[in-house]
Design a protein around this motif. Structure first.
Motif, PDB file in Angstrom:
ATOM      1  N   ALA B 177     -17.364 -28.370   8.215  1.00  0.00           N
ATOM      2  CA  ALA B 177     -17.131 -29.797   8.486  1.00  0.00           C
ATOM      3  C   ALA B 177     -18.450 -30.560   8.514  1.00  0.00           C
ATOM      4  O   ALA B 177     -18.558 -31.662   7.943  1.00  0.00           O
ATOM      5  N   LYS B 178     -19.462 -29.970   9.146  1.00  0.00           N
ATOM      6  CA  LYS B 178     -20.781 -30.638   9.201  1.00  0.00           C
ATOM      7  C   LYS B 178     -21.379 -30.773   7.815  1.00  0.00           C
ATOM      8  O   LYS B 178     -21.840 -31.849   7.420  1.00  0.00           O
ATOM      9  N   GLU B 179     -21.363 -29.670   7.076  1.00  0.00           N
ATOM     10  CA  GLU B 179     -21.940 -29.671   5.727  1.00  0.00           C
ATOM     11  C   GLU B 179     -21.224 -30.665   4.819  1.00  0.00           C
ATOM     12  O   GLU B 179     -21.858 -31.355   4.025  1.00  0.00           O
ATOM     13  N   GLN B 180     -19.907 -30.699   4.949  1.00  0.00           N
ATOM     14  CA  GLN B 180     -19.108 -31.535   4.040  1.00  0.00           C
ATOM     15  C   GLN B 180     -18.924 -32.954   4.580  1.00  0.00           C
ATOM     16  O   GLN B 180     -18.299 -33.790   3.924  1.00  0.00           O
ATOM     17  N   LYS B 181     -19.460 -33.185   5.766  1.00  0.00           N
ATOM     18  CA  LYS B 181     -19.328 -34.502   6.396  1.00  0.00           C
ATOM     19  C   LYS B 181     -17.857 -34.940   6.488  1.00  0.00           C
ATOM     20  O   LYS B 181     -17.486 -36.047   6.104  1.00  0.00           O
ATOM     21  N   VAL B 182     -17.041 -34.029   6.997  1.00  0.00           N
ATOM     22  CA  VAL B 182     -15.662 -34.404   7.335  1.00  0.00           C
ATOM     23  C   VAL B 182     -15.484 -34.162   8.831  1.00  0.00           C
ATOM     24  O   VAL B 182     -16.247 -33.417   9.447  1.00  0.00           O
ATOM     25  N   GLU B 183     -14.496 -34.775   9.395  1.00  0.00           N
ATOM     26  CA  GLU B 183     -14.238 -34.607  10.823  1.00  0.00           C
ATOM     27  C   GLU B 183     -13.557 -33.261  11.068  1.00  0.00           C
ATOM     28  O   GLU B 183     -12.927 -32.697  10.178  1.00  0.00           O
ATOM     29  N   ILE B 184     -13.707 -32.784  12.275  1.00  0.00           N
ATOM     30  CA  ILE B 184     -13.008 -31.558  12.653  1.00  0.00           C
ATOM     31  C   ILE B 184     -12.514 -31.689  14.088  1.00  0.00           C
ATOM     32  O   ILE B 184     -13.175 -32.308  14.933  1.00  0.00           O
ATOM     33  N   VAL B 185     -11.344 -31.140  14.335  1.00  0.00           N
ATOM     34  CA  VAL B 185     -10.892 -30.948  15.710  1.00  0.00           C
ATOM     35  C   VAL B 185     -11.208 -29.496  16.065  1.00  0.00           C
ATOM     36  O   VAL B 185     -10.656 -28.569  15.459  1.00  0.00           O
ATOM     37  N   ASP B 186     -12.109 -29.339  16.996  1.00  0.00           N
ATOM     38  CA  ASP B 186     -12.498 -28.001  17.454  1.00  0.00           C
ATOM     39  C   ASP B 186     -11.493 -27.572  18.519  1.00  0.00           C
ATOM     40  O   ASP B 186     -11.735 -27.650  19.722  1.00  0.00           O
ATOM     41  N   VAL B 187     -10.340 -27.111  18.031  1.00  0.00           N
ATOM     42  CA  VAL B 187      -9.249 -26.796  18.961  1.00  0.00           C
ATOM     43  C   VAL B 187      -9.571 -25.518  19.743  1.00  0.00           C
ATOM     44  O   VAL B 187      -9.074 -25.328  20.858  1.00  0.00           O
ATOM     45  N   ILE B 230      -8.129 -42.415  16.514  1.00  0.00           N
ATOM     46  CA  ILE B 230      -8.315 -43.769  17.062  1.00  0.00           C
ATOM     47  C   ILE B 230      -9.790 -44.175  17.040  1.00  0.00           C
ATOM     48  O   ILE B 230     -10.128 -45.323  16.746  1.00  0.00           O
ATOM     49  N   THR B 231     -10.648 -43.211  17.326  1.00  0.00           N
ATOM     50  CA  THR B 231     -12.079 -43.503  17.387  1.00  0.00           C
ATOM     51  C   THR B 231     -12.694 -43.662  15.998  1.00  0.00           C
ATOM     52  O   THR B 231     -13.428 -44.619  15.737  1.00  0.00           O
ATOM     53  N   LYS B 232     -12.380 -42.712  15.131  1.00  0.00           N
ATOM     54  CA  LYS B 232     -13.044 -42.683  13.822  1.00  0.00           C
ATOM     55  C   LYS B 232     -12.319 -43.514  12.775  1.00  0.00           C
ATOM     56  O   LYS B 232     -12.935 -43.998  11.829  1.00  0.00           O
ATOM     57  N   TYR B 233     -11.008 -43.605  12.907  1.00  0.00           N
ATOM     58  CA  TYR B 233     -10.213 -44.299  11.882  1.00  0.00           C
ATOM     59  C   TYR B 233      -9.285 -45.305  12.548  1.00  0.00           C
ATOM     60  O   TYR B 233      -8.059 -45.134  12.541  1.00  0.00           O
ATOM     61  N   PRO B 234      -9.851 -46.355  13.138  1.00  0.00           N
ATOM     62  CA  PRO B 234      -9.013 -47.279  13.922  1.00  0.00           C
ATOM     63  C   PRO B 234      -7.881 -47.913  13.107  1.00  0.00           C
ATOM     64  O   PRO B 234      -6.857 -48.276  13.679  1.00  0.00           O
ATOM     65  N   LYS B 235      -8.047 -47.984  11.798  1.00  0.00           N
ATOM     66  CA  LYS B 235      -6.937 -48.531  10.988  1.00  0.00           C
ATOM     67  C   LYS B 235      -5.720 -47.619  11.007  1.00  0.00           C
ATOM     68  O   LYS B 235      -4.622 -48.040  10.647  1.00  0.00           O
ATOM     69  N   LEU B 236      -5.939 -46.368  11.385  1.00  0.00           N
ATOM     70  CA  LEU B 236      -4.816 -45.426  11.454  1.00  0.00           C
ATOM     71  C   LEU B 236      -4.288 -45.261  12.880  1.00  0.00           C
ATOM     72  O   LEU B 236      -3.502 -44.366  13.157  1.00  0.00           O
ATOM     73  N   ASN B 237      -4.739 -46.137  13.766  1.00  0.00           N
ATOM     74  CA  ASN B 237      -4.149 -46.172  15.108  1.00  0.00           C
ATOM     75  C   ASN B 237      -2.735 -46.750  14.975  1.00  0.00           C
ATOM     76  O   ASN B 237      -2.573 -47.898  14.556  1.00  0.00           O
TER      77      ASN B 237
END
Lengths: 272, 272
Positions: B177-187, B230-237
């Protein structure tokens, strides 16, 4: 299509009773029942009556042309569950007179059945669901609670439903189903029989506000609907429908690609 | 399209953890969260690893061409949740070596991100989810119970997972996720922190068989995922997304048709 390789769907169409995706709701139960067999497309619109359902249906159901060109999922079965709002008392904004409620149901059926309809879909099985009973006191109390919690300055809500009136709509839906030769789940009767009567105490476990179903209420509906499907439409029994993509244990480890190349459910033309 | 007027979707892609439509599952929680905002398209395949996920992705995600022609829903966000099966021990049929697991995740991200990919979808937000912890004893016990209940004559199942190995896969997903610059949920971390540790007793409420999540386990994931969205993609709230079809109380009773003619979410070309 967000759902290539899933050409089949079951559509749940109706009002708030259909809209719910809560634990134990019709949508949730159907999605779990048809897991990896077909999509459950829930098209419930809270508060809507059969008058408003018609123009909405024309927007949420694919046209014959779209389907024939392969742009649309095949809706193998649709549930049409309306009446709870039509049955509000005369003068209420959602009220639809009984005769028009019946003719609206006929119109919805004919939009799918009539070969001249833009939405003609002869392979779509139609299952009506009638209005469940209500608990009058619980419903008006719930309305007043909501009004209080919103701090509304408008007039205090009064009773806008009557059990006997709702029952007349529930019976009317049965008449329409007979006339139109479509199946119906008589959820009114199923709940009353399971509850052991129509009294407020008997019905209490099945409703959370006197109108909307609890998980226990939906369980009664789901049992009746799934039994009807298995009996009348055995091809739609999920146990005998092919699973989308093979079971993981059936994947040939030496040649996994082969398993996924055999798409069991066809591909939509629109997927390219 | 079975879902005209619903041009937006969120796709949940992964293995059995994604597949579940049970009460409190990720799919159920997301469907309820996005009620009348957008469709939740669940594409979970129990037992699948990241090797098998790639050809499957190519069948369940619409091509760029299909999307641009308006035949496909816009997938506004996709969760990619893989690793739990890749992390089975070497020699197990589902095992995918750690390096290949990482390169498979990169490949899946690039299938969506790379402009030259047939599945290029620049508007699709990508959220990885890593493997949750496991309870080793509970898992092997569950396997043996299943083996007994099937009356299987095959060899008694042995342990096919190791918590430390699964943790390495969970950490690898974070690196990707870091390398590819995508978000991750570290469940993994979310569950361990909520549970107060990695011990069997601490983790017990979150797993029903040592591997698969209970509703309580999914609640931890859903909280983390919805906060991230909600934090990263507020348009998808979902609270700020337009509702599909107007609220019933906004329908002009004298001219109801008008309300439904204004489709707030556009129409797909394929709908005709």
């Amino acid at each position: 299509m967000a759902s290539p390789a899933y050409t089949d769907a079951i559509m749940l169409f109706g009002d708030s009773l259909t809209q719910a995706w809560s634990d134990g709701s019709l949508s949730q139960r159907m999605a779990e029942y048809y897991l990896r067999r077909c999509d459950i497309v829930s098209r419930g619109f809270g508060g809507y009556n059969s008058d408003w359902a018609i123009p909405v249906f024309e927007q949420v159901f694919a046209t014959k042309e779209a389907r024939e060109k392969g742009y649309a999922q095949n809706v193998k079965l649709i549930t049409i569950w309306l009446g709870a709002n039509d049955a509000t008392l005369p003068g209420e904004p959602q009220c639809v007179p009984l005769d028009r409620y019946k003719s609206n149901l006929v119109k919805l059926v004919q939009l799918i059945r009539d070969p001249s309809s833009a939405y003609h879909s002869p392979d779509t099985k139609i299952v009506l669901i009638n209005a469940p009973p209500i608990i009058e006191d619980a419903w008006v109390e719930a309305r007043i609670e909501k009004w209080k919690s919103f701090g509304s300055t408008g007039p205090k809500p009064e009773q806008n439903r009557d059990k006997a009136v709702t029952k007349a709509y529930a019976e009317a839906a049965i008449e329409v189903a007979k006339e139109q030769k479509v199946e119906i789940v008589d959820v009114w009767t199923a709940i009353v029989e399971t509850a052991g009567g129509e009294g407020a105490e008997q019905l209490a476990p099945y409703f959370y506000d006197g109108l909307h179903l609890t998980s226990e209420g939906y369980a009664v509906l789901f049992k009746a609907l799934s039994s009807l499907i298995i009996t009348k439409y055995p091809k739609l029994n999920p146990e005998t429908m092919p699973m989308r993509m093979p079971h993981w244990a059936d994947v040939d480890l030496k040649n996994p690609q082969e398993a996924f190349d055999k798409v069991q459910n066809g591909r939509l033309a629109g997927e390219l």
